[in-house]
Scaffold this active site. Structure first.
Site, PDB file in Angstrom:
ATOM      1  N   ASP A 170       0.445  -1.284  -0.400  1.00 52.02           N
ATOM      2  CA  ASP A 170      -0.319   0.051  -0.011  1.00 52.02           C
ATOM      3  C   ASP A 170       0.835   1.723   0.208  1.00 52.02           C
ATOM      4  O   ASP A 170       1.956   1.019  -0.459  1.00 52.02           O
ATOM      5  CB  ASP A 170      -0.868   0.071   1.471  1.00 52.02           C
ATOM      6  CG  ASP A 170      -0.355  -0.130   2.755  1.00 52.02           C
ATOM      7  OD1 ASP A 170       0.834   0.090   2.532  1.00 52.02           O
ATOM      8  OD2 ASP A 170      -0.732  -0.275   3.264  1.00 52.02           O
ATOM      9  N   GLU A 196       3.645   0.915   2.229  1.00 54.51           N
ATOM     10  CA  GLU A 196       4.726  -0.365   1.599  1.00 54.51           C
ATOM     11  C   GLU A 196       4.416  -1.720   2.982  1.00 54.51           C
ATOM     12  O   GLU A 196       5.585  -1.800   3.055  1.00 54.51           O
ATOM     13  CB  GLU A 196       5.737   0.501   1.736  1.00 54.51           C
ATOM     14  CG  GLU A 196       6.320   2.140   1.986  1.00 54.51           C
ATOM     15  CD  GLU A 196       7.400   2.364   0.748  1.00 54.51           C
ATOM     16  OE1 GLU A 196       7.532   2.458  -0.266  1.00 54.51           O
ATOM     17  OE2 GLU A 196       8.130   2.903   1.537  1.00 54.51           O
ATOM     18  N   GLU A 233       8.106  14.424   7.626  1.00 49.93           N
ATOM     19  CA  GLU A 233       7.025  13.626   7.676  1.00 49.93           C
ATOM     20  C   GLU A 233       6.015  13.842   8.256  1.00 49.93           C
ATOM     21  O   GLU A 233       5.216  13.152   8.415  1.00 49.93           O
ATOM     22  CB  GLU A 233       7.981  12.028   7.251  1.00 49.93           C
ATOM     23  CG  GLU A 233       7.091  10.928   7.591  1.00 49.93           C
ATOM     24  CD  GLU A 233       8.040   9.686   7.360  1.00 49.93           C
ATOM     25  OE1 GLU A 233       8.142   9.479   8.450  1.00 49.93           O
ATOM     26  OE2 GLU A 233       8.164   8.782   6.480  1.00 49.93           O
TER      27      GLU A 233
HETATM   28  C1  BGC Z   1       6.495   6.186   3.709  1.00 47.47           C
HETATM   29  C2  BGC Z   1       6.253   6.423   1.560  1.00 47.47           C
HETATM   30  C3  BGC Z   1       6.897   7.129   1.046  1.00 47.47           C
HETATM   31  C4  BGC Z   1       8.476   6.542   1.549  1.00 47.47           C
HETATM   32  C5  BGC Z   1       9.501   8.134   1.285  1.00 47.47           C
HETATM   33  C6  BGC Z   1       7.671   5.408   3.343  1.00 47.47           C
HETATM   34  O1  BGC Z   1       8.268   5.507   5.067  1.00 47.47           O
HETATM   35  O2  BGC Z   1       5.857   5.217   4.134  1.00 47.47           O
HETATM   36  O3  BGC Z   1       4.450   6.263   1.947  1.00 47.47           O
HETATM   37  O4  BGC Z   1       6.867   6.930  -0.221  1.00 47.47           O
HETATM   38  O5  BGC Z   1       8.949   6.925   2.591  1.00 47.47           O
HETATM   39  O6  BGC Z   1       8.619   9.210   1.444  1.00 47.47           O
END
Ligand code: BGC
Length: 362
Positions: A161, A164, A318
């Site tokens: 998803d 990931e 993030e």
């Molecule tokens: C997230 C992803 C994202 C990636 C890079 C991962 O931890 O689950 O959604 O694409 O980081 O930002």
């Protein structure tokens, strides 16, 4: 209390962070300094980031990103054709990746690579950008055709998803991105490719409406009772369910009730990654939806919360740890991968989208 001038300054800073880190070849790195993401560009992150940059008015930067994706995907033509011929027998390990090195390769370290949503997100992003700025999308047709062929062949396979995880399930937000991407691509396709794209988009929608709802709202994966912070994307921008429809309203309400704490939005209740903090980009996604649903005050609450999370030099992480779902799980991630990804370009891109949606960029 954040002023409009402060919101605008953060928008300018967001654009500067994204473009300062854009690779000369066009890729947007997910997070330039974070150990696990460094050196890679995701279609999912990049698709949304390019939308923010396009709304900010930097046509050249978004063009460079889309040129890069189109080139990288066009180079995958033979791989995708081989997989299409194999059909149901095509192994997950041979699928094109979710994240690419800046020169378009898979990279050496193992990753949860089979994720179809990014291909849909990119299709939506490139077509939306071309439409907004009156550009001829034919420039990106080689990549668009590969993404469409990949999705029409594999849209209904279980895959990892947005986060990931859970390769064994069919994820509603993934189906949403596929739907949004294929429908957007219809405006540049013709013939049998257009018919296949329309049929797959309709089938994805039908599948979600029959197996992907519970108590009137969308759910995390087909058959799950839970929601996920990415589900609002199935309304805006991907239009899998119509904005303003009862399913859309119930989904936004359930995501807010279960995952929104003080304006910051969690990914899902079982999230242990860095203790399960609040994600800036999901706060922006919910705000974007509220703005479209006629609730500007609700949307502005999210813009304000995101602005409050910026570091002293205007970088957006993030996630933040003010309200952790599983605090005991945080130290193991800090030990394994170091501090949370900061800046995360996707957070900056989503801030630009929400700021534009609320008229703050004007
Ligand atoms: C997230 C992803 C994202 C990636 C890079 C991962 O931890 O689950 O959604 O694409 O980081 O930002």
């Amino acid at each position: 209390m954040t002023t409009v001038a402060q919101y605008q300054a953060l928008a300018a800073r967001s654009h500067a962070v994204i473009t300062a880190h854009q690779h000369p070849g066009g890729a947007y790195p997910a997070a330039p300094t974070f150990s696990a993401y460094r050196g890679y560009a995701w279609l999912r992150d990049g698709g949304f980031t390019a939308e923010g940059v396009s709304r900010f008015g930097d046509v050249a930067s978004a063009n460079r990103f889309h040129d890069w994706v189109s080139r990288v995907l066009a180079d995958r033509r033979a791989q995708v054709d081989r997989l299409r011929s194999a059909g149901a027998a095509a192994p997950v390990e041979q699928m094109p990746p979710t994240r690419f090195t800046f020169d378009g390769h898979d990279g050496a370290d193992p990753w949860w690579n089979f994720q179809t949503d990014g291909y849909g997100t990119w299709l939506w992003s490139v077509v939306t950008h071309a439409r907004r700025h009156g550009l001829d999308p034919a420039r990106w047709l080689p990549g668009i055709e590969v993404a469409v062929d990949f999705l029409t062949a594999f849209w209904d396979r279980p895959c990892y998803d947005w986060w990931e995880e859970h390769v064994e399930h069919r994820h509603v937000s993934t189906l949403g991105a596929i739907h949004g991407g294929l429908r957007a691509a219809l405006s540049v396709l013709d013939g049998s490719r257009a018919s296949a794209a329309a049929a797959a988009a309709d089938a994805a929608r039908q599948l979600v409406l029959t197996e992907g709802t519970r108590d009137g709202h969308l759910v995390k994966w087909l058959g799950s009772p839970a929601v996920d912070g990415s589900l609002p994307a199935c309304v805006v921008p991907f239009g899998l369910v119509d904005a303003g429809s009862p399913v859309a309203a119930a989904t936004l309400a359930k995501v807010a009730a279960d995952l929104d704490a003080d304006g910051g939005v969690h990914r899902f209740t079982a999230d242990v990654f860095y203790g399960g903090g609040q994600w800036l980009l999901l706060s922006a996604l919910l705000g974007w939806n509220l703005a479209r649903a006629g609730d500007p005050a609700g949307a502005r609450r999210h813009l304000s919360w995101i602005a409050d999370q910026a570091t002293a030099d205007g970088e957006l992480p993030e996630q933040v740890p003010h309200h952790l779902l599983h605090p005991a799980s945080r130290p193991e991630w800090l030990d394994r991968w170091g501090p949370v990804a900061t800046p995360l370009l996707w957070s900056h891109g989503m801030y630009l989208i929400l700021a534009d949606e609320l008229g703050v960029l004007a």
